[in-house]
Design a protein around this motif. Structure first.
Motif, PDB file in Angstrom:
ATOM      1  N   MET A 155       5.830  -1.333 -12.891  1.00 41.83           N
ATOM      2  CA  MET A 155       6.065  -0.223 -11.974  1.00 41.83           C
ATOM      3  C   MET A 155       6.113   1.103 -12.733  1.00 41.83           C
ATOM      4  O   MET A 155       5.486   2.091 -12.334  1.00 41.83           O
ATOM      5  CB  MET A 155       7.370  -0.456 -11.214  1.00 41.83           C
ATOM      6  N   GLY A 214       3.865   0.819  -3.315  1.00 42.69           N
ATOM      7  CA  GLY A 214       3.299   0.264  -4.543  1.00 42.69           C
ATOM      8  C   GLY A 214       3.637  -1.198  -4.723  1.00 42.69           C
ATOM      9  O   GLY A 214       4.772  -1.624  -4.465  1.00 42.69           O
ATOM     10  N   ALA A 255      -1.241  -5.618  -6.957  1.00 41.41           N
ATOM     11  CA  ALA A 255      -0.851  -4.885  -8.164  1.00 41.41           C
ATOM     12  C   ALA A 255      -2.044  -4.697  -9.092  1.00 41.41           C
ATOM     13  O   ALA A 255      -2.182  -3.640  -9.733  1.00 41.41           O
ATOM     14  CB  ALA A 255       0.270  -5.629  -8.889  1.00 41.41           C
ATOM     15  N   GLY A 296       2.698   2.126 -14.007  1.00 48.45           N
ATOM     16  CA  GLY A 296       1.874   2.684 -12.943  1.00 48.45           C
ATOM     17  C   GLY A 296       2.256   4.110 -12.604  1.00 48.45           C
ATOM     18  O   GLY A 296       1.393   4.968 -12.385  1.00 48.45           O
ATOM     19  N   LYS A 297       3.567   4.384 -12.570  1.00 47.76           N
ATOM     20  CA  LYS A 297       4.015   5.744 -12.278  1.00 47.76           C
ATOM     21  C   LYS A 297       3.607   6.715 -13.374  1.00 47.76           C
ATOM     22  O   LYS A 297       3.241   7.856 -13.115  1.00 47.76           O
ATOM     23  CB  LYS A 297       5.535   5.757 -12.096  1.00 47.76           C
ATOM     24  N   SER A 318       3.869  -3.078  -7.463  1.00 47.39           N
ATOM     25  CA  SER A 318       4.816  -3.410  -8.531  1.00 47.39           C
ATOM     26  C   SER A 318       6.257  -3.120  -8.111  1.00 47.39           C
ATOM     27  O   SER A 318       7.182  -3.847  -8.503  1.00 47.39           O
ATOM     28  CB  SER A 318       4.473  -2.642  -9.807  1.00 47.39           C
ATOM     29  N   THR A 319       6.467  -2.096  -7.310  1.00 43.78           N
ATOM     30  CA  THR A 319       7.807  -1.797  -6.804  1.00 43.78           C
ATOM     31  C   THR A 319       8.288  -2.913  -5.884  1.00 43.78           C
ATOM     32  O   THR A 319       9.442  -3.365  -5.978  1.00 43.78           O
ATOM     33  CB  THR A 319       7.815  -0.461  -6.046  1.00 43.78           C
ATOM     34  N   ASP A 321       0.818  -1.208   0.000  1.00 45.27           N
ATOM     35  CA  ASP A 321       0.000   0.000   0.000  1.00 45.27           C
ATOM     36  C   ASP A 321       0.852   1.259   0.000  1.00 45.27           C
ATOM     37  O   ASP A 321       0.456   2.286  -0.559  1.00 45.27           O
ATOM     38  CB  ASP A 321      -0.911   0.021   1.238  1.00 45.27           C
ATOM     39  N   GLU A 381      -4.308  -2.149  -7.531  1.00 46.90           N
ATOM     40  CA  GLU A 381      -3.632  -0.873  -7.711  1.00 46.90           C
ATOM     41  C   GLU A 381      -3.831  -0.343  -9.133  1.00 46.90           C
ATOM     42  O   GLU A 381      -4.028   0.857  -9.341  1.00 46.90           O
ATOM     43  CB  GLU A 381      -2.141  -1.073  -7.425  1.00 46.90           C
ATOM     44  N   ARG A 433      -4.804   7.667 -11.953  1.00 45.84           N
ATOM     45  CA  ARG A 433      -5.079   6.934 -10.717  1.00 45.84           C
ATOM     46  C   ARG A 433      -6.090   7.672  -9.853  1.00 45.84           C
ATOM     47  O   ARG A 433      -6.813   7.067  -9.080  1.00 45.84           O
ATOM     48  CB  ARG A 433      -3.785   6.713  -9.940  1.00 45.84           C
TER      49      ARG A 433
END
Length: 415
Positions: A196, A82, A133, A199-200, A84-85, A79, A136, A208
């Motif tokens: 990752m 992230g 993920a 997502g960023k 994926s990180t 949470d 997210e 998001r």
């Protein structure tokens, strides 16, 4: 959002196909290298290190327990920084621990390596990390995405049990683990880094912020009891499934199936995939609580069949298929049930806590089952596993009934 409005948001068809496909490949490799191959390689490990196979599984059980203790912390990081990180870091750590295990010159270093491997596996496998993920990426499509992901990942045992068995004809278990380290480093980590970065990029563009959260079906004041019941049920079924998976091929061999044990065990994977495919096509009307009951029933039924059939080939085949059917649906329930009951806010931390309970309770499964087989035989061990699984069925059924009463009592959106 009212509980009655949840169906629309949870069935959003816009599944992130690229992310699901990438995670599917990494889950096959992750589960195959870090979990499913262990029972095949365990006899070679024992002979090499000068210990018994039971002691090897005792180390494995201890590592599962420590991995369970680390799950809540990993869940908070899912949470926080992230999912994926966390998975990208976990892939690198998985490779390093496999290398450490392959190098280990003593039992102590080997045990340390296995413990670290289980901690790193909690950072990459789908019970918490990959499901988080997907939530997210898009909470609304997460239930569908979880189903697709588990459908792909269901091939892990079917692929890696035969691979591990075949590689043993050419390589030692240490060399096999080096090959596995390369797979995690060269394939899994780049895909997790790609997810990752994706997502960023989405967060930078503001996408998001537009994603609608999912509201749970369980009222906040009843959440604690439901979390305890669901966690206990998953833990009990985790013990049953963990014992069967850790010992499936050796156990079937002991029952007299010889080399056919690998073939019979390999039916587990396709059965997992079949159950997930059936659920994907026809399971839209079955809510996650009902799905959990069905999965638990199949798993317990499989153990009962094997206990009653012994060395009868059709019984062993039915055992492997039923276990696969139950496990396949159970994997979906592990991701979908917490989302359905408790919503998307804090999903990573909650599933981390549930994984801790499941892993802590199931950590003893490989060792306890091995010890029970040594002392009392396979039949008594199967009866114990079935009894524990039956309690899990009852817990899931209680949650399903409570959820049904809650939804019936809830006001409709028009009110």
């Amino acid at each position: 959002m009212q509980p009655g409005a949840r169906a629309t948001s949870l069935r959003n068809p816009n599944v992130p196909v690229g992310i699901v496909a990438a995670l599917g490949l990494t889950q096959i490799i992750g589960y195959g290298t870090l979990y499913y191959s262990f029972s095949i390689l365990a006899p070679g490990m024992a002979a090499d290190l000068g210990i018994t196979v039971t002691q090897v599984f005792a180390i494995f059980s201890a590592s599962l327990f420590v991995g369970g203790l680390s799950a809540p912390y990993i869940g908070r990081q899912l949470d926080g920084i992230g999912a994926s990180t966390v998975m990208a870091v976990g892939s690198a750590l998985s490779a390093l621990t496999l290398i450490l295990c392959a190098w280990s010159p003593s039992v102590v270093i080997f045990a340390l390596a296995i413990v670290l491997m289980e901690i790193s596996s909690g950072m990459v496998q789908y019970q918490a990390a990959a499901f988080a993920a997907l939530v997210e990426a898009d909470p609304r499509s997460a239930l569908r995405s979880i189903t697709y992901l588990t459908l792909i990942a269901g091939f892990a045992s079917t692929i890696f049990w035969p691979i591990a068995t075949a590689l043993l004809g050419y390589l030692s278990w240490r060399e096999i683990y080096l090959v596995y380290a390369g797979l995690n480093l060269a394939i899994c980590m780049p895909f997790h880094v790609w997810i990752m970065r994706k997502g960023k990029k989405g967060a930078t563009s503001g996408k998001r912020l537009m994603r609608e959260p999912v509201v749970g079906a369980i009222p906040h004041e009843r959440r604690r009891g439901a979390v305890v019941a669901v966690s206990a049920a998953f833990a009990l079924l985790g013990f049953t499934l963990g014992a069967m998976l850790a010992h499936m091929v050796p156990m079937l061999g002991t029952l007299g199936f010889g080399s056919a044990a690998v073939v019979i065990g390999s039916l587990f994977g396709p059965a997992q995939v079949l159950s997930r495919l059936i659920n994907m096509i026809f399971g839209a009307r079955l809510a996650p609580p009902g799905l959990a009951v069905v999965s638990a029933t199949f798993m317990v039924l499989s153990v009962v069949i094997l206990a009653l059939s012994g060395n009868w080939l059709p019984g062993a085949v039915a055992f492997s298929i039923c276990l696969g059917l139950g496990s396949g649906i159970n994997s979906i329930a592990q991701g979908s049930l917490p989302l359905y009951l408790f919503g998307s806010d804090g999903y990573g931390a909650l599933t981390g806590k549930m994984a801790a309970a499941r892993l802590a309770a199931g950590a003893a499964a490989p060792f306890v089952f091995a010890a029970t087989m040594e002392q009392f035989g396979i039949g008594a061990s199967l009866v114990l596993s079935a009894a524990l699984g039956s309690i899990g069925i009852a817990a899931f059924a209680a949650v399903a009934m409570a959820t049904k009463r809650t939804l019936v009592a809830a006001p409709s959106p028009s009110n």
